[in-house]
Write an enzyme that holds these catalytic residues in place. Structure first.
Site, short mmCIF file in Angstrom:
data_model
loop_
_atom_site.label_atom_id
_atom_site.label_comp_id
_atom_site.label_asym_id
_atom_site.label_seq_id
_atom_site.Cartn_x
_atom_site.Cartn_y
_atom_site.Cartn_z
N SER A 66 0.79 -1.22 0.00
CA SER A 66 0.00 0.00 0.00
C SER A 66 0.83 1.28 0.00
O SER A 66 0.30 2.33 -0.33
CB SER A 66 -0.96 0.00 1.19
OG SER A 66 -0.28 -0.28 2.39
N LYS A 69 -12.04 0.72 -1.32
CA LYS A 69 -11.06 1.39 -2.18
C LYS A 69 -11.61 1.48 -3.60
O LYS A 69 -12.48 2.32 -3.85
CB LYS A 69 -9.72 0.70 -2.04
CG LYS A 69 -9.15 1.06 -0.66
CD LYS A 69 -7.95 0.31 -0.19
CE LYS A 69 -7.59 0.81 1.20
NZ LYS A 69 -6.77 -0.10 1.95
N HIS A 101 -5.66 -3.21 -2.51
CA HIS A 101 -5.40 -2.15 -3.51
C HIS A 101 -5.44 -2.66 -4.94
O HIS A 101 -5.29 -1.89 -5.88
CB HIS A 101 -4.02 -1.52 -3.26
CG HIS A 101 -3.96 -0.76 -1.97
ND1 HIS A 101 -4.46 0.51 -1.84
CD2 HIS A 101 -3.51 -1.12 -0.75
CE1 HIS A 101 -4.30 0.92 -0.58
NE2 HIS A 101 -3.73 -0.06 0.09
#
Ligand SMILES: *Cc1c(COP(=O)(O)O)cnc(C)c1O
Length: 392
Positions: free
Chosen positions: A182, A241, A210
Site C-alpha cells: 500500500s 477502495k 489495492h
C-alpha cells in the site's frame, strides 16, 4: 494536588511535534474524487484517495437511495442475528461469482476482515509468516492470533523458505501478504509464495485491498493477474477502495466461510453494515465487470507518471502500479515537499512513521481513473521544478 495521570500525553505529543511526526486532521469539504476537492480551505487536485475507479462519490447513488427507501439505514444487529439482509446476501453471492470461489463473507471493513480472519485461522500452537511491509491490519491480526510470528524482509523468498524449512512442529502454518503493497505500490512475489505454501503445506492468505478492480483480466486483482488463484486459500478484499463503498470481504471455500461465521469475532460481535453500503458495492462491482477500460486507462496513466518521475531522477521504489511513492527519507523534507505541491494546487500526502519505517518517508501519489493526462502533467511539472532545485 495529585499528579495528572494524563500528563504524559503533553510530553509525547510534543515529541511528535519535534520530530515532524504529529498528524493533524483536516476536513474535506464536498465529495471525494480525483479533484479538485475542497481541502484545508483550498481546491486541490487530489492524489491522495484510494477511490481508484472514481466510484466513491457517485455511480451508486440511485441504488443506495432505493435501498434506503426500502429498508431504511441501520441494520440493528449482528449479521448472525437479524442484521444480515437480502442485499448483504446478494452482494456475498455476487462477490463469490466474481471471485470464482464457493463463498464470500462480508465484514464491516477490510481491517476487521484481516484482524478476525487471521485470528480465526491461527492460534498459540501455530505459526504465521508475514512480509515486513504488510498492512497494519495484517500485523495486528497476527498479533491477536497469539501465533508465533515469523516476519520476513520485504519480498525475501529465500529467507521465508529457510524459516519454513526450519520447523514443522507447529499445528498449522499460515503465510499472509498484501498482493499490492500500500505504500510502495509494488507486487508480492505471488507465484513464489504459492509454490512455497504448497511445498510446506502452509495456508496462503492474500490481501488484494489495492488490487481489486485494477489488476487482472476480470479485475479480481494480482492473484488473477499472475494466475495463482488456485494456490491461494484465503483471499481478502475491501469494498472501500476501488469499489468506492465501505466494508471488507473474504473469499474462499464454503468450509472456510463457515468457519469464519463461527469464529471471526469482528463478524460475530459487531453490527452488520447498512445494506445501502452493500447496494453501493454491488453497483460498483457491476462497473468493474462492465467497464474494464477504467482499469486499462488507470494503469496506462500510472505508467506515464512512473516513467516521468524516474526521468526526473526521483526514487519511486519498485512501484509497478497506480500507487507511486516518491521516497525522500527524512520527514521534514517530505512534509516540506508536500506543502510545496499544495501551493501548486496538488494534494499529495507525506507518509511518515509508523506508516513507513524510520528513514523511509515518502510522498504517496495515488492515481484515479478520473485523473486527466493534464492532471498528471501538472504534477510532473511541479515536481520537475523541485527536482531542478534539488540538483542545482
Ligand atoms: C486499506 C487496507 C485495508 C483495510 O481496508 P478498509 O476497508 O479500509 O478497512 C486492508 N489491507 C490493506 C492492504 C489495505 O491497504
Amino acid at each position: 494536588m495529585p499528579a495528572d495521570p494524563l500528563r504524559w500525553l503533553d510530553d509525547e505529543l510534543a515529541a511528535l511535534d519535534a520530530g515532524e511526526l504529529r498528524r493533524r486532521r483536516t476536513v474535506r469539504e464536498g465529495p471525494q474524487g480525483a479533484g479538485p476537492i475542497g481541502w484545508n480551505g483550498c481546491n486541490l487536485i487530489n492524489f491522495s484517495s484510494n477511490d481508484y475507479l472514481g466510484l466513491a462519490a457517485s455511480g451508486a447513488l440511485h441504488a443506495v437511495l432505493q435501498t434506503i427507501e426500502r429498508v431504511g439505514w441501520g441494520s440493528g444487529a449482528s449479521p448472525l442475528v437479524t442484521g444480515r439482509g437480502a442485499v448483504h446476501d446478494a452482494l456475498e453471492q455476487a462477490l463469490a461469482r466474481f471471485e470464482g470461489t464457493q463463498a464470500t463473507l462480508l465484514f464491516s471493513s477490510g481491517y476487521a476482515a484481516n484482524l478476525s480472519t487471521i485470528a480465526a485461522l491461527a492460534g498459540k500452537s501455530d505459526a504465521v509468516y508475514l512480509d515486513a511491509k504488510n498492512h497494519a491490519s495484517i500485523i495486528d491480526g497476527c498479533r491477536l492470533s497469539g501465533a508465533r510470528m515469523e516476519v520476513y524482509p520485504h519480498g525475501d523468498m529465500a529467507f521465508l523458505q529457510r524459516r519454513l524449512a526450519r520447523r514443522d512442529d507447529f499445528r498449522r502454518r499460515l503465510i499472509v501478504t498484501d498482493s499490492l503493497f500500500s505504500m510502495d505500490g509494488d507486487f508480492a512475489p505471488l507465484a513464489d509464495l504459492a509454490e512455497l505454501a504448497e511445498r510446506y503445506a502452509a495456508m496462503l492468505m492474500v490481501d488484494e485491498a489495492h488490487a481489486t478492480g485494477v489488476f487482472g483480466q476480470s479485475g479480481r486483482g494480482l492473484c488473477e493477474e499472475f494466475g495463482v488463484e488456485s494456490g491461494v486459500h484465503i483471499r481478502v478484499g475491501t469494498l472501500s477502495k476501488a469499489l468506492g463503498s465501505m466494508g471488507g470481504f473474504v473469499a474462499g471455500s464454503a468450509q472456510l466461510i463457515d468457519w469464519l461465521v463461527n469464529r471471526a469475532r469482528s463478524y460475530i460481535f459487531s453490527t452488520a453494515p447498512p445494506e445501502a453500503l452493500a447496494a453501493a458495492a454491488l453497483e460498483a462491482l457491476g462497473v468493474v465487470i462492465s467497464e474494464p477500460e477504467r482499469r486499462t486507462i488507470l494503469r496506462r496513466r500510472a505508467a506515464v507518471l512512473r516513467a516521468g518521475l524516474q526521468d526526473q531522477g526521483w526514487n519511486t521504489a519498485l512501484s509497478n502500479s497506480h500507487i507511486v511513492p516518491v521516497v525522500l527519507g527524512d520527514p521534514g523534507r517530505t512534509m516540506a515537499l508536500s506543502r510545496v505541491l499544495q501551493d501548486h494546487g496538488l494534494l499529495v500526502p507525506g507518509i511518515r512513521p509508523p506508516a513507513v519505517p524510520h528513514g523511509e518517508c515518502l510522498l504517496r501519489i495515488s492515481l484515479s481513473y478520473q485523473h486527466s493526462d493534464q492532471d498528471i502533467q501538472r504534477l510532473l511539472d511541479a515536481l520537475a521544478e523541485q527536482a531542478g532545485r534539488r540538483l542545482g
